[in-house]
Design a protein around this motif. Sequence first.
Motif, PDB file in Angstrom:
ATOM      1  N   UNK A  48       0.838  -1.199   0.000  1.00  0.00           N
ATOM      2  CA  UNK A  48       0.000   0.000   0.000  1.00  0.00           C
ATOM      3  C   UNK A  48       0.879   1.258   0.000  1.00  0.00           C
ATOM      4  N   UNK A  49       1.950   1.240   0.801  1.00  0.00           N
ATOM      5  CA  UNK A  49       2.830   2.401   0.870  1.00  0.00           C
ATOM      6  C   UNK A  49       3.508   2.663  -0.477  1.00  0.00           C
ATOM      7  N   UNK A  50       3.909   1.590  -1.173  1.00  0.00           N
ATOM      8  CA  UNK A  50       4.558   1.759  -2.474  1.00  0.00           C
ATOM      9  C   UNK A  50       3.569   2.309  -3.499  1.00  0.00           C
ATOM     10  N   UNK A  51       2.335   1.790  -3.481  1.00  0.00           N
ATOM     11  CA  UNK A  51       1.321   2.268  -4.427  1.00  0.00           C
ATOM     12  C   UNK A  51       0.998   3.738  -4.185  1.00  0.00           C
TER      13      UNK A  51
ATOM     14  N   UNK B 110      10.953   3.211 -12.727  1.00  0.00           N
ATOM     15  CA  UNK B 110      10.886   2.232 -11.646  1.00  0.00           C
ATOM     16  C   UNK B 110      12.269   1.914 -11.070  1.00  0.00           C
ATOM     17  N   UNK B 111      13.311   2.000 -11.877  1.00  0.00           N
ATOM     18  CA  UNK B 111      14.654   1.770 -11.330  1.00  0.00           C
ATOM     19  C   UNK B 111      15.016   2.835 -10.301  1.00  0.00           C
ATOM     20  N   UNK B 112      14.539   4.057 -10.535  1.00  0.00           N
ATOM     21  CA  UNK B 112      14.764   5.114  -9.557  1.00  0.00           C
ATOM     22  C   UNK B 112      13.979   4.850  -8.281  1.00  0.00           C
TER      23      UNK B 112
ATOM     24  N   UNK C  68       8.357  -3.234  -6.849  1.00  0.00           N
ATOM     25  CA  UNK C  68       7.938  -1.990  -7.493  1.00  0.00           C
ATOM     26  C   UNK C  68       6.880  -2.249  -8.561  1.00  0.00           C
ATOM     27  N   UNK C  69       7.044  -3.350  -9.330  1.00  0.00           N
ATOM     28  CA  UNK C  69       6.055  -3.695 -10.348  1.00  0.00           C
ATOM     29  C   UNK C  69       4.720  -4.050  -9.712  1.00  0.00           C
TER      30      UNK C  69
ATOM     31  N   UNK D  72      -0.997  -2.220  -8.838  1.00  0.00           N
ATOM     32  CA  UNK D  72      -2.088  -1.681  -8.015  1.00  0.00           C
ATOM     33  C   UNK D  72      -2.505  -0.309  -8.549  1.00  0.00           C
ATOM     34  N   UNK D  73      -1.529   0.526  -8.865  1.00  0.00           N
ATOM     35  CA  UNK D  73      -1.841   1.866  -9.373  1.00  0.00           C
ATOM     36  C   UNK D  73      -2.594   1.805 -10.688  1.00  0.00           C
TER      37      UNK D  73
END
Length: 435
Positions: free
Chosen positions: A104-107, A124-126, A138-139, A144-145
């Motif tokens: 959830x935090x990443x999204x 996404x690499x950043x 990250x993917x 989710x996004x």
Amino acid sequence: MLGMQLVQEQRVRLSITPEMKQSIHVLTLSSQDLARYLQDAASDNPVLEIEETTARVARLPARLNRGGGSSSYDPLLQVRGAEPTLEQLLASQIRVLALSARRRAIAIYLAGCVNDEGYLTVDLTEVTSLLGISMDTAMAGLDVLQSLDPAGVGARSLCECLLLQIKRDPSAAPYAEQMVEAGLEALVPFHPGRAGTRLAITSQQAQKAYDYISSLNPKPCRSIGSKEYPHYIIPDVVVAVRNGVTCIRLCSAGIPRVSINEEYAHWFRDPSTDESWLARTAEARAIIRSVYLRRGTLIRVVAAVLEEQERFMSEGPSGLKSLSMTAIADKIGMHESTVSRAVHGKYVQTPHGVFELKAFFTSGIATTQGDQMSASAVKLRLKALIATERADRPFSDSALATLLQKEGIILSRRTVAKYREELQILSSLERKRWG
């Protein structure tokens, strides 16, 4: 031998006084700008008093009768407050999903990296280096996004944005996904025969897939949580037709009435009054005169314009004829620059909608009857002709020029192309449909 001497001569010279400069400035202001100007002037000058006012009605001679009625309605009171931002809307959707705290935090972090159009602006690499996570994690946050509404949000390219919308649409046209994956460069310009051959489908199937792709939104979040505030137009003049008579009134909603403060009035007649107060009084009276001059000038200009554009009230924009500010200036006995200042930034509410006052001044197009037709009326006729064309055989610019010439409107092919582009209408090749 050179010498010096005093010479007296008479010379006529035009000089602009401070009061004239102020009057010119007030004339150029719109209703909203005038209200702010008067508020600032009243705060600086205690002699100037402002009070609420209702809409004033001005009467016109002959057919343009100056109608009655008043209203204290302020349209600014109906303006909506600020809407949630796009990031807030996306975060609210993420919080109701059954996700782990880390995912959830990443999204939510990725939702903050989406621009106003809905595209992800960070690589996404950043993200992996900043958050110290793996690419798979990250993917997962990106998935989710991209599952949120509206469809297409979180895309990293136009191609991915279109594919996200196609995959989530159960009624998507067949072969639309394959056509996007084959490359968007093949869609401009589009030819169904070549596209069908490349994808091993018929021309009709390629045309249906292309039409479906054209209906998708390339910027899915452009109208959501925009940082740009909406632009509300409050007309300066309201024009209506009552019992066959055209009535014009100034829309004074939100514009305060200005006057001299009565509490200071007895000071002005006292010979011992300080000169600074007399200067403030003169300044306040100059502002009041400028406001009344603005009202009178604006009414005269609008009345003259509507007398010249009489067909507009019955036929709308198609009834506009060519009109110049010089003609209006000669009609009302003013200088052309005064008319230009009175027209600048002003809007008129008519039975056919709200128009900028400048829209009534249009260039003329020659006709075979010897008169002239306004450019806006020609554009409307051009748009109507294109609306009647066959989908499989659209009119070219040359054909449109020929059709207009048969109606008495003389236009070159280049001018037709120019007007078509201003109307944001595609060329005949791009308008053509197969099958």
